[in-house]
Design a protein around this motif. Structure first.
Motif, short mmCIF file in Angstrom:
data_model
loop_
_atom_site.label_atom_id
_atom_site.label_comp_id
_atom_site.label_asym_id
_atom_site.label_seq_id
_atom_site.Cartn_x
_atom_site.Cartn_y
_atom_site.Cartn_z
N PRO A 67 1.09 -1.22 0.22
CA PRO A 67 0.44 0.58 -0.27
C PRO A 67 1.28 1.43 0.39
O PRO A 67 0.05 1.99 -0.46
CB PRO A 67 -0.55 -0.30 1.40
N VAL A 68 1.80 1.52 0.97
CA VAL A 68 3.22 2.85 0.70
C VAL A 68 3.33 2.69 -0.68
O VAL A 68 3.29 4.02 -0.79
CB VAL A 68 4.31 2.13 2.02
N GLN A 70 2.32 1.74 -3.73
CA GLN A 70 0.48 2.38 -4.04
C GLN A 70 0.44 3.59 -3.77
O GLN A 70 0.49 4.28 -5.27
CB GLN A 70 -0.67 1.44 -3.77
N GLU A 71 0.66 4.31 -3.04
CA GLU A 71 0.66 5.51 -3.04
C GLU A 71 1.50 6.25 -3.50
O GLU A 71 0.47 7.46 -4.09
CB GLU A 71 0.70 5.99 -1.27
N PHE A 72 2.81 6.02 -3.97
CA PHE A 72 3.62 6.56 -4.66
C PHE A 72 3.31 6.75 -5.84
O PHE A 72 3.68 7.91 -6.88
CB PHE A 72 4.46 6.46 -3.96
N GLY A 74 0.38 6.83 -7.93
CA GLY A 74 -0.52 7.89 -7.97
C GLY A 74 0.12 9.54 -8.15
O GLY A 74 0.46 9.82 -7.72
N SER A 75 -0.87 10.22 -8.65
CA SER A 75 -0.21 11.33 -9.01
C SER A 75 0.04 12.61 -7.60
O SER A 75 -1.32 12.13 -6.51
CB SER A 75 -0.56 12.06 -10.56
N ARG A 76 1.36 13.48 -7.79
CA ARG A 76 1.09 14.17 -6.61
C ARG A 76 1.86 15.35 -7.35
O ARG A 76 2.30 15.57 -8.22
CB ARG A 76 1.92 13.91 -5.74
N TRP A 79 5.18 16.97 -8.18
CA TRP A 79 6.08 15.61 -8.09
C TRP A 79 6.19 16.39 -9.99
O TRP A 79 5.43 16.72 -10.79
CB TRP A 79 5.60 14.41 -7.83
N ARG A 88 4.92 4.09 -10.81
CA ARG A 88 3.86 2.81 -11.35
C ARG A 88 4.37 1.60 -11.17
O ARG A 88 4.39 0.54 -11.20
CB ARG A 88 3.38 3.27 -12.65
N ALA A 91 5.46 0.24 -8.19
CA ALA A 91 4.57 -0.68 -7.61
C ALA A 91 3.99 -1.75 -7.90
O ALA A 91 3.59 -3.20 -7.84
CB ALA A 91 2.67 0.21 -8.00
N GLN A 95 3.37 -5.60 -6.40
CA GLN A 95 2.56 -6.20 -5.97
C GLN A 95 2.64 -8.07 -7.07
O GLN A 95 2.47 -8.54 -6.04
CB GLN A 95 1.05 -6.26 -7.08
#
Length: 187
Positions: A67-68, A70-72, A74-76, A79, A88, A91, A95
């Motif tokens: 989960p950590v 996968q949070e990265f 996502g677009s922020r 960044w 991605r 991630a 997974q």
């Protein structure tokens, strides 16, 4: 440029340390045995149990990271857009690793459960054999016990063929029980 592919190829030999001398695909080495040959009861060797322990430790290390990471992915805001595909990619690798570790853990659980089921079957077979021999030996013991009570009014005691008849009945009864148990695959 994303470097996760090169990291993945460098990390692969370390992942193989988990298997310690086993084939590259542990799923192939689980079902070992010769068809039609009943091996004796075998305890899972120390390597099997160590492999299970290592898989559990690896699963416990990888699972919280999914989960950590996968949070990265996502677009922020703030960044760089070039970093997003790399996150991605990482991630996805995480997974995939998590899924493989879970499948290996389930495979090892199934193998250990199958082993326990086979041990239970072997114990049942052994108990049937022991019970069969106990019944075969109990029949002559019963007949000898009745004749050993020293009753004075038993018609066979005064008869010439009384003793041979009693021994014959013992042998025939034991033989019939042996044949019946053999026919039912208890012996």
């Amino acid at each position: 440029m994303c470097r996760s592919s090169s990291v993945s190829s460098r990390a692969e030999p370390r992942g193989r340390l988990l298997l310690r001398g086993r084939s590259s695909d542990p799923r192939r080495s689980v079902a070992v045995g010769t068809p039609g040959v009943r091996p004796g009861p075998r305890r899972p060797d120390r390597g099997d149990l160590l492999l299970k322990r290592e898989v559990v430790e690896f699963r416990d290390a990888v699972e919280p990271l999914v989960p950590v990471v996968q949070e990265f992915a996502g677009s922020r805001e703030g960044w760089h857009k070039e970093a997003l595909p790399c996150f991605r990619d990482v991630a996805d690798h995480m997974q995939r690793t998590n899924t493989e570790v879970h499948s290996l853990d389930e495979l090892l659980n199934s193998a250990l459960d199958a082993h326990l089921a086979r041990v239970g079957t072997w114990q049942n077979d052994d108990m049937r054999r022991i019970s069969s021999w106990a019944a075969i030996l109990a029949t002559p013991t019963l007949i000898a016990g009745v004749y050993g009570m020293n009753f004075t009014h038993m018609p066979e005691l005064g008869w010439v063929y009384g003793y041979p008849l009693a021994v014959t009945v013992m042998v025939v009864a034991a033989g019939l029980l042996y044949r019946a148990f053999r026919r039912n695959n208890w012996l």
